[in-house]
Design a protein around this motif. Structure first.
Motif, PDB file in Angstrom:
ATOM      1  N   LYS A 519      85.732 -22.379  45.662  1.00 32.67           N
ATOM      2  CA  LYS A 519      85.692 -23.163  44.610  1.00 32.67           C
ATOM      3  C   LYS A 519      86.966 -22.918  43.892  1.00 32.67           C
ATOM      4  CE  LYS A 519      81.699 -25.349  45.272  1.00 32.67           C
ATOM      5  NZ  LYS A 519      81.414 -24.776  46.635  1.00 32.67           N
ATOM      6  N   CYS A 520      88.175 -22.848  44.516  1.00 35.75           N
ATOM      7  CA  CYS A 520      89.408 -22.461  43.937  1.00 35.75           C
ATOM      8  C   CYS A 520      89.983 -23.973  43.466  1.00 35.75           C
ATOM      9  CB  CYS A 520      90.314 -21.990  44.758  1.00 35.75           C
ATOM     10  SG  CYS A 520      91.946 -21.675  44.008  1.00 35.75           S
ATOM     11  N   ASP A 521      90.389 -23.993  42.240  1.00 33.41           N
ATOM     12  CA  ASP A 521      90.655 -25.573  41.646  1.00 33.41           C
ATOM     13  C   ASP A 521      91.980 -26.128  42.212  1.00 33.41           C
ATOM     14  OD1 ASP A 521      88.605 -25.605  39.433  1.00 33.41           O
ATOM     15  OD2 ASP A 521      89.566 -23.848  38.942  1.00 33.41           O
ATOM     16  N   PHE A 522      93.103 -25.369  42.258  1.00 34.72           N
ATOM     17  CA  PHE A 522      93.948 -25.871  42.895  1.00 34.72           C
ATOM     18  C   PHE A 522      94.874 -25.078  43.850  1.00 34.72           C
ATOM     19  CE2 PHE A 522      94.119 -26.658  37.926  1.00 34.72           C
ATOM     20  CZ  PHE A 522      93.751 -27.876  38.265  1.00 34.72           C
ATOM     21  N   ILE A 523      95.783 -25.410  44.621  1.00 36.17           N
ATOM     22  CA  ILE A 523      96.408 -24.919  45.630  1.00 36.17           C
ATOM     23  C   ILE A 523      97.853 -25.000  45.583  1.00 36.17           C
ATOM     24  CG2 ILE A 523      97.040 -24.825  48.179  1.00 36.17           C
ATOM     25  CD1 ILE A 523      94.193 -23.807  47.478  1.00 36.17           C
ATOM     26  N   GLN A 524      98.627 -24.009  45.963  1.00 34.62           N
ATOM     27  CA  GLN A 524     100.176 -23.967  45.781  1.00 34.62           C
ATOM     28  C   GLN A 524     100.817 -23.265  47.108  1.00 34.62           C
ATOM     29  OE1 GLN A 524     101.962 -22.871  42.350  1.00 34.62           O
ATOM     30  NE2 GLN A 524     103.937 -22.074  43.312  1.00 34.62           N
ATOM     31  N   GLY A 525     101.433 -23.612  47.924  1.00 34.84           N
ATOM     32  CA  GLY A 525     101.967 -22.981  49.189  1.00 34.84           C
ATOM     33  C   GLY A 525     102.340 -23.885  50.160  1.00 34.84           C
ATOM     34  N   PHE A 526     103.123 -23.353  51.175  1.00 40.50           N
ATOM     35  CA  PHE A 526     103.635 -24.122  52.057  1.00 40.50           C
ATOM     36  C   PHE A 526     102.471 -24.815  53.129  1.00 40.50           C
ATOM     37  CE2 PHE A 526     107.512 -21.094  52.813  1.00 40.50           C
ATOM     38  CZ  PHE A 526     107.929 -21.300  51.924  1.00 40.50           C
ATOM     39  N   VAL A 527     101.291 -24.483  53.085  1.00 47.04           N
ATOM     40  CA  VAL A 527     100.546 -25.471  53.879  1.00 47.04           C
ATOM     41  C   VAL A 527     100.562 -26.772  53.395  1.00 47.04           C
ATOM     42  CG1 VAL A 527      98.563 -25.064  52.259  1.00 47.04           C
ATOM     43  CG2 VAL A 527      97.913 -25.395  54.448  1.00 47.04           C
ATOM     44  N   TRP A 528     100.662 -26.949  52.038  1.00 41.56           N
ATOM     45  CA  TRP A 528     100.898 -28.339  51.826  1.00 41.56           C
ATOM     46  C   TRP A 528     102.175 -28.949  51.156  1.00 41.56           C
ATOM     47  CZ3 TRP A 528      95.195 -29.073  48.849  1.00 41.56           C
ATOM     48  CH2 TRP A 528      94.316 -29.481  49.856  1.00 41.56           C
ATOM     49  N   GLY A 529     102.927 -27.955  50.687  1.00 41.56           N
ATOM     50  CA  GLY A 529     104.359 -28.243  50.365  1.00 41.56           C
ATOM     51  C   GLY A 529     105.282 -27.233  49.934  1.00 41.56           C
ATOM     52  N   LYS A 530     106.567 -27.326  50.558  1.00 44.79           N
ATOM     53  CA  LYS A 530     107.524 -26.340  50.191  1.00 44.79           C
ATOM     54  C   LYS A 530     108.137 -26.979  48.857  1.00 44.79           C
ATOM     55  CE  LYS A 530     108.421 -24.869  54.928  1.00 44.79           C
ATOM     56  NZ  LYS A 530     109.330 -24.688  56.173  1.00 44.79           N
ATOM     57  N   PRO A 531     108.886 -25.943  48.337  1.00 41.01           N
ATOM     58  CA  PRO A 531     109.906 -26.398  47.170  1.00 41.01           C
ATOM     59  C   PRO A 531     110.841 -27.630  47.552  1.00 41.01           C
ATOM     60  CG  PRO A 531     109.818 -24.122  47.218  1.00 41.01           C
ATOM     61  CD  PRO A 531     109.026 -24.415  48.586  1.00 41.01           C
ATOM     62  N   LEU A 532     110.824 -28.392  46.601  1.00 36.99           N
ATOM     63  CA  LEU A 532     111.553 -29.671  46.731  1.00 36.99           C
ATOM     64  C   LEU A 532     112.790 -29.862  46.064  1.00 36.99           C
ATOM     65  CD1 LEU A 532     108.462 -31.865  47.453  1.00 36.99           C
ATOM     66  CD2 LEU A 532     109.720 -30.949  49.012  1.00 36.99           C
ATOM     67  N   PRO A 533     113.972 -30.528  46.453  1.00 34.48           N
ATOM     68  CA  PRO A 533     114.946 -30.824  45.453  1.00 34.48           C
ATOM     69  C   PRO A 533     114.612 -32.048  44.546  1.00 34.48           C
ATOM     70  CG  PRO A 533     115.798 -30.804  47.790  1.00 34.48           C
ATOM     71  CD  PRO A 533     114.302 -30.663  47.960  1.00 34.48           C
ATOM     72  N   PHE A 534     115.238 -32.128  43.208  1.00 33.31           N
ATOM     73  CA  PHE A 534     114.474 -32.985  42.463  1.00 33.31           C
ATOM     74  C   PHE A 534     114.050 -34.435  42.913  1.00 33.31           C
ATOM     75  CE2 PHE A 534     115.542 -36.258  39.063  1.00 33.31           C
ATOM     76  CZ  PHE A 534     114.408 -36.198  38.420  1.00 33.31           C
ATOM     77  N   GLU A 535     115.191 -34.931  43.758  1.00 37.14           N
ATOM     78  CA  GLU A 535     115.077 -36.326  44.200  1.00 37.14           C
ATOM     79  C   GLU A 535     113.823 -36.450  45.326  1.00 37.14           C
ATOM     80  OE1 GLU A 535     116.513 -38.890  43.199  1.00 37.14           O
ATOM     81  OE2 GLU A 535     117.790 -37.825  41.871  1.00 37.14           O
ATOM     82  N   GLU A 536     113.503 -35.463  45.963  1.00 36.64           N
ATOM     83  CA  GLU A 536     112.340 -35.533  46.864  1.00 36.64           C
ATOM     84  C   GLU A 536     111.132 -35.124  46.205  1.00 36.64           C
ATOM     85  OE1 GLU A 536     112.782 -33.232  50.458  1.00 36.64           O
ATOM     86  OE2 GLU A 536     114.784 -33.254  50.578  1.00 36.64           O
ATOM     87  N   ALA A 537     111.027 -34.498  44.748  1.00 36.29           N
ATOM     88  CA  ALA A 537     110.131 -34.357  44.301  1.00 36.29           C
ATOM     89  C   ALA A 537     109.630 -35.623  43.600  1.00 36.29           C
ATOM     90  CB  ALA A 537     110.261 -33.128  43.090  1.00 36.29           C
ATOM     91  N   LYS A 538     110.530 -36.301  43.336  1.00 34.79           N
ATOM     92  CA  LYS A 538     110.428 -37.679  42.438  1.00 34.79           C
ATOM     93  C   LYS A 538     109.839 -38.631  43.466  1.00 34.79           C
ATOM     94  CE  LYS A 538     114.034 -40.066  41.090  1.00 34.79           C
ATOM     95  NZ  LYS A 538     115.194 -40.496  40.336  1.00 34.79           N
ATOM     96  N   LYS A 539     110.212 -38.540  44.609  1.00 36.40           N
ATOM     97  CA  LYS A 539     109.646 -39.613  45.671  1.00 36.40           C
ATOM     98  C   LYS A 539     108.293 -39.376  46.150  1.00 36.40           C
ATOM     99  CE  LYS A 539     113.831 -40.554  48.079  1.00 36.40           C
ATOM    100  NZ  LYS A 539     114.983 -40.199  49.373  1.00 36.40           N
ATOM    101  N   LEU A 540     107.984 -37.817  45.953  1.00 36.21           N
ATOM    102  CA  LEU A 540     106.512 -37.450  46.113  1.00 36.21           C
ATOM    103  C   LEU A 540     105.653 -38.019  45.160  1.00 36.21           C
ATOM    104  CD1 LEU A 540     104.697 -35.863  47.860  1.00 36.21           C
ATOM    105  CD2 LEU A 540     105.132 -33.839  46.518  1.00 36.21           C
ATOM    106  N   ILE A 541     106.210 -37.961  43.605  1.00 33.44           N
ATOM    107  CA  ILE A 541     105.520 -38.593  42.772  1.00 33.44           C
ATOM    108  C   ILE A 541     105.104 -39.801  43.001  1.00 33.44           C
ATOM    109  CG2 ILE A 541     105.291 -38.997  40.130  1.00 33.44           C
ATOM    110  CD1 ILE A 541     106.974 -36.462  40.128  1.00 33.44           C
TER     111      ILE A 541
END
Length: 541
Positions: A519-541
């Motif tokens: 029951k962990c609330d949130f996940i951060q890591g390569f399994v779902w996403g690597k660090p993104l440059p700003f423009e790619e992060a904006k597209k993801l949103i």
């Protein structure tokens, strides 16, 4: 100086020759010159010459000047004693006054020279004397040990108890250190709370240092107007860095270079909780070089805008909905190469440069993400790491509030990540800052949880809204059932505290499924996403 000396001797010769015709006059046209007047003029010029000699070189010049003055007095006295003629008496008086003048000037210069080589608080030889003495030892090719000794936290002692207390401690420590000296050993006061000992390597120097380097509780004198019955105490501890100078020593063979290596060893000695003594070796030089190189890199990156940000996505575990981003700093040099944060962040944390980096990331991330947040309906969180040093400053919360107002960034979409270490020092200031930020609506995440110093009792009192489980715990999630149970317990404890929990460093589906079961609330890591440059992060949103 040679010309002036010769000139002074010629003056004496002239006065002597004129003495032979004392009482006569010399005519030049209509003018009449008594010989005694001419003698007086020559004596005055000779006196001026001697004074100039002292100013040119007070040591050698004074010796020459006093010798010339002595000869002048004797030369002028000779006719008085021999013929009982008092005509040369003014010359004698002039020479005698000049002799006294030279002696006074010499004494003044000598006292000034002594003062320039002495620390005025402790009376010990100072850094200037140290440089002179050590360079002489090096020229003579003598072997010795240099111990760079520091009163730890001396600046804080001055800040908390006052400069008078700091001076008192220096005066108390200095004779104790001096009492340890043997024959031909020296003690110098360098600067602040730093002393240097020059020790004979054959006179048990390590044993001496072990006696010196210990903590001591000192009673401080009352300030003016304070009740003398109230005793103030201060814990004073010393640390020492040692450099061994012998024929095999192949580093900088000068006083300043050796002191630098002693300070490197001293910095390493400070890190030890028990044995506050460290001998210099080349590994310390490499470490110091890397530190300085990283500091120059940071300053250049700040000045020339080499830093940029990337954003690592954070997801809600159930449904993989975007929760927000952790902001990470990167550095791109002009040649296009990327410098890892592992290269410059540890170096920055040893200096105030980490605060400058924090401020840069805060301003840039909030500025970049402000229009993106507006376009998305404020649907995600921007998480920014802040150093323990920064959040422990009294004006930190005020600084964040000013940024929020200036950029018009929604406070509820800002998350400040801190580590457990933030509460080790300046705990009260840190908690006050966090409480103020929570009042503004800013969220607080406790990063790297499970690797620090916080007890459960302390944790329950911390005003945080999110726990981040450290990647080192997640790495062993699959292979170690005990670690799996530990992570499950941390998640459960976080929920009891009314905190949400995020696991960082999740790299595969097996880890993901275990965390879902826990029951962990949130996940951060390569399994779902690597660090993104700003423009790619904006597209993801």
């Amino acid at each position: 100086m040679t010309l002036l000396t010769v000139y002074g001797l010629l003056c004496i010769l002239g006065v002597t020759r004129l003495s032979e015709i004392s009482g006569h006059i010399i005519r030049y046209g209509k003018f009449i010159f008594p010989v005694s007047s001419i003698q007086g003029i020559i004596a005055a010029l000779n006196s001026l010459c001697c004074v100039i000699l002292v100013f040119i070189d007070f040591r050698k010049g004074s010796k020459f000047a006093m010798g010339i003055m002595t000869l002048s007095i004797l030369a002028a006295l000779n006719p008085i004693i021999g013929s009982h003629n008092l005509a040369p008496l003014p010359s004698v008086v002039t020479s005698l006054v000049s002799f006294i003048t030279v002696l006074i000037i010499y004494s003044f210069y000598k006292r000034s020279a002594i003062n320039s080589l002495t620390d005025f608080i402790t009376g010990l030889p100072n850094r200037r004397y140290y440089v002179k003495y050590v360079n002489q030892q090096l020229e003579a090719k003598n072997d010795f040990l240099l111990a760079c000794i520091e009163i730890e936290d001396f600046k804080n002692i001055n800040d908390v108890y006052g400069i008078q207390a700091g001076d008192y401690i220096l005066k108390e420590i200095a004779p104790k250190l001096k009492s340890m000296l043997g024959k031909d050993e020296m003690l110098f006061k360098i600067t602040g709370g730093i002393f240097v000992m020059i020790l004979d390597e054959n006179n048990y120097p390590e044993e001496k240092l072990k006696l010196i380097i210990r903590s001591e509780v000192m009673t401080l004198p009352p300030k003016h107007g304070e009740d003398p019955s109230i005793k103030k105490t201060c814990n004073v501890s010393l640390a020492a860095g040692i450099v061994h100078i012998d024929q095999n020593y192949n580093k900088e063979r000068n006083a300043s270079g050796i002191l630098r290596y002693g300070e490197m060893a001293l910095a390493e000695a400070r890190k030890s909780q028990e044995q506050k003594i460290c001998f210099y070796d080349d590994s310390l030089l490499n470490s110091d070089f890397e530190q300085k190189e990283a500091e120059f890199l940071i300053k250049d990156a700040m000045a020339h805008d080499w830093f940029f940000l990337v954003y690592q996505p954070q997801y809600i575990t159930e449904g993989k909905k975007l929760r927000g981003f952790e902001t990470l700093i990167r550095c791109r040099k002009p040649d296009g190469s990327i410098v890892s944060p592992a290269t410059f962040i540890p170096a920055a944390e040893k200096t105030n440069l980490i605060t400058e980096i924090d401020d840069y990331v805060l301003r840039r991330a909030m500025t970049e993400m402000k229009p993106v947040l507006e376009g998305s309906g404020n649907s995600f969180v921007v998480s920014i790491n802040v150093s323990a040093k920064n959040i422990a400053t009294e004006n930190f919360a005020q600084k964040i509030n000013q940024l929020i107002e200036e950029i018009q960034f929604p406070a509820e979409n800002l998350e400040i990540e801190i580590t457990e270490y933030s509460f080790v020092e300046s705990r009260d200031i840190t908690i006050d800052n966090i409480l103020t930020l929570r009042t503004l609506g800013v969220q607080i995440a406790l990063d790297d949880f499970g690797t620090g110093y916080t007890s459960i009792a302390q944790l329950m009192k911390l005003p945080v809204s999110l726990l981040k489980i450290d990647k080192s715990l997640i790495d062993e999630l699959e292979s170690d059932p005990v670690m799996s149970d530990m992570v499950d317990s941390i998640i459960y404890m976080g929920h009891i505290m009314d905190c949400e929990v995020i696991s960082e460093g999740v790299e595969n589906e097996n880890q993901l499924e275990i965390l879902k079961d826990h029951k962990c609330d949130f996940i951060q890591g390569f399994v779902w996403g690597k660090p993104l440059p700003f423009e790619e992060a904006k597209k993801l949103i």
